[in-house]
Design an enzyme around this catalytic site. Sequence first.
Site, short mmCIF file in Angstrom:
data_model
loop_
_atom_site.label_atom_id
_atom_site.label_comp_id
_atom_site.label_asym_id
_atom_site.label_seq_id
_atom_site.Cartn_x
_atom_site.Cartn_y
_atom_site.Cartn_z
N HIS A 63 0.82 -1.23 0.00
CA HIS A 63 0.00 0.00 0.00
C HIS A 63 0.85 1.28 0.00
CE1 HIS A 63 -2.98 2.99 0.98
NE2 HIS A 63 -2.46 3.16 2.18
N HIS A 87 3.53 7.00 5.36
CA HIS A 87 2.33 7.71 5.81
C HIS A 87 1.49 6.96 6.83
CE1 HIS A 87 0.13 5.37 2.70
NE2 HIS A 87 -0.94 5.63 3.45
N GLU A 91 0.44 5.88 12.61
CA GLU A 91 -0.85 5.38 13.06
C GLU A 91 -0.85 3.88 13.34
OE1 GLU A 91 -4.17 6.68 10.78
OE2 GLU A 91 -5.53 6.21 12.43
N ASP A 92 -0.13 3.12 12.53
CA ASP A 92 -0.25 1.65 12.62
C ASP A 92 0.93 0.93 13.23
OD1 ASP A 92 -2.65 2.02 11.39
OD2 ASP A 92 -1.96 1.47 9.39
N ASP A 274 -24.62 11.38 -27.17
CA ASP A 274 -23.23 11.80 -27.34
C ASP A 274 -22.30 11.15 -26.31
OD1 ASP A 274 -24.47 13.21 -25.41
OD2 ASP A 274 -23.47 15.11 -25.83
MN MN Z 1 -2.82 4.61 3.88
#
Ligand code: MN
Length: 735
Positions: A63, A87, A91-92, A274
């Site tokens: 990711h 990034h 957080e993880d 169209d």
């Molecule tokens: Mn992410």
Amino acid sequence: MSEPAKLSESINPQLNERFQALLAKYAAQHPGESAAQIEDAFQLALSLHAGQKRRSGEPYLIHPLEVAHILADMTSDGTCLVTGLLHDTVEDTPITIDELRKRFGDGVAACVDGVTKLSKLKFYDREERQAESVRKMLLAMVKDIRVVLIKLADRLHNMRTLGALPRDRQERIAQETLEIYAPIAHRLGMGKIRAELEDLGFQYTDPQAHGEILEAIDSKRKANQGLLEEIRGAVQTKLRREGIPARIEARLKRPYSIWQKLKRQKIGIDQVYDLLAVRIITDSVKNCYAALGTLHGDWHPIPGRIKDFIAIPRPNLYQSLHTSVIGPGGQPFEVQIRTEEMHRIAEEGIAAHWKYKEGKKGDLQQDEQQIAWLRQLVEWQREMRDPGEFMSTLKVDLFPEEVYSFTPKGRVIILPRDATPIDFAYAIHTEVGNQCVGAKVNGRIVPLKYGLKNGDVVDILTQQGHLPSKDWLSIAKTSKARNKIKAVINTTERAKAIEIGEKYLEREARRLGVQWKKITKEQLVSVASEYGFPKMEDLHAALGYGKFSPRQVLIKLAPEQVEEAERVSAPAEPAAPAQAKPDDKDLVIKVKGLDDVMVYRAKCCNPIRGEAIVGYITRGKGVAVHSLACNNVQNLMYEVERKIGVEWARAAEDTFAVKLTVYTDDRPGILSQLTSVVFHEGSNIRALEAQPDTQRSDGSAIISMVVDVRDKKQLERVIAAVRRISGVRDVDRVQ
Ligand code: MN
């Protein structure tokens, strides 16, 4: 340095290959620049995310690596790529922003921090209005526009791999993408990313409609493919004939834009004629118009479809000429005509501005309709030599007149700049506003006059039965809050005035010997109407406000009795308390030997039952009653003849309002404990307001409250009980 090398040898060859491709992209775009930080970030992400898997079963690192690729495709700078790789680490994984700062510097740390903060926001509400505020708020919150680019890249990769998630999460994320992220990409002029986000969002929010459109396109694919080729060839020939150099893209419209059209025009897919679109990319503005003229010369333009976004660019700086024509074989199709430069801006938006130092001059600035920030963007870009510096210095201040704050549950509350917690409270609900006694911002108590900032999480502390005070009018900034506060103040003041007026009238009647019991309600109502009041209460209120005296009313009700009383006894009515609004609570004090004198408790010392008191005759306001211990008494008593004896009357049910200041630690539950001990002592809290202790920086708070007590003894018990609460440092009675 041998260890990282070993690590990369042992990694999944697929990951390694993608990383090498990333380095290659970077090297091609930034020849001669070191990629050491990017390699370092990859190694760090590899070890931090080791063992973590995506829902699809792939290693998690896929990711961030793909996010970095998307960023590289925007030709982002090294900081962006490093942030893309890292990034999700804060957080993880256990790493902190500070550790990242030490290893990669301030720029990367700030970007990772910004992305982490954005991902913590929860967008609960699904209303359209709410979506708009979340978009604005998100843009207003970030200090560095790179954070938005990284967030968009993050979201794009998550959307590309959304298939692995359970259905309900797919739906929620896709919805959010359509409502929040695609419009942000649009606002920043990033046409390519916006298109992909929209088509993916559409696919997951309405799989059925998406499927039907794909099917319809597919069933006509052969026919469409042939038509596209034919049109392309025809356009090419015409332009060549006129000597206009051009690159021509012929394509089918995107599923999402077809769907939008179906919804807008309320038609079925077979009625959309169209589906075909042609893009002509040429070398100059002059040739854009020349190409338009050539097409219109041979093919009939459809009226109302010609748009000149070159002369008048869209707010996001998009420029193109648009038209629709009836082409070969009566086949209508859409045409966009633009220069290479315009094309780049249409596809990449803000990223296009950022990556090329040699910005286009002149044209972009001419249009006054461009919103200020984008104009500024272009200005700044010219002033700064280094595009990286340009981006990191850029503060996105798109909506300077608004502040975006949150409830603890994540609802966005938009307020004008300089709004306070009181405005916030009234924006939630009138009752929350009325009962507001304090506020916590980001977990800490703040003064009610605190100016809210973007991203503040505001928790309003309320107290049942609390009412706003007049000074809130100078704190509240929104007209909604101010109007509500005024309404409450007017209502309570009126209620007080009615009560006072009624008693005042009765008392004066007794004094003037009017047989009060014989006066009927009808008589009073009729006097009221003489003054132009529809109801008796209005008359009482006017008396209470001191608009006229009770004598004026009484003389209408019983002229003989009043005149007789005045002739026989007193020289005149005692100085009417014209402006005084004595509290009925004052009736619990009597002036010795006199029954009918207006008395009130002096504000400076606010004496309560049980304390020694002394009266002082004021000019026109009746008798002020002070505590004997009051500091003012000595100064006031210079006119000894105006001193008068007073005593507590016997009415036992009355209570006195006393103001207390509590100095305490700011800890959870302190307010409810305070409320409960006061209640336990049989007292009542009339008003309460919590403020941070500005003298101290340790999170202490000052709580001001007004309690109702019967007498001195009860007050002493209340104070003692409050002192016993853990965390309370001191309690003062406010004199
Ligand atoms: Mn992410």
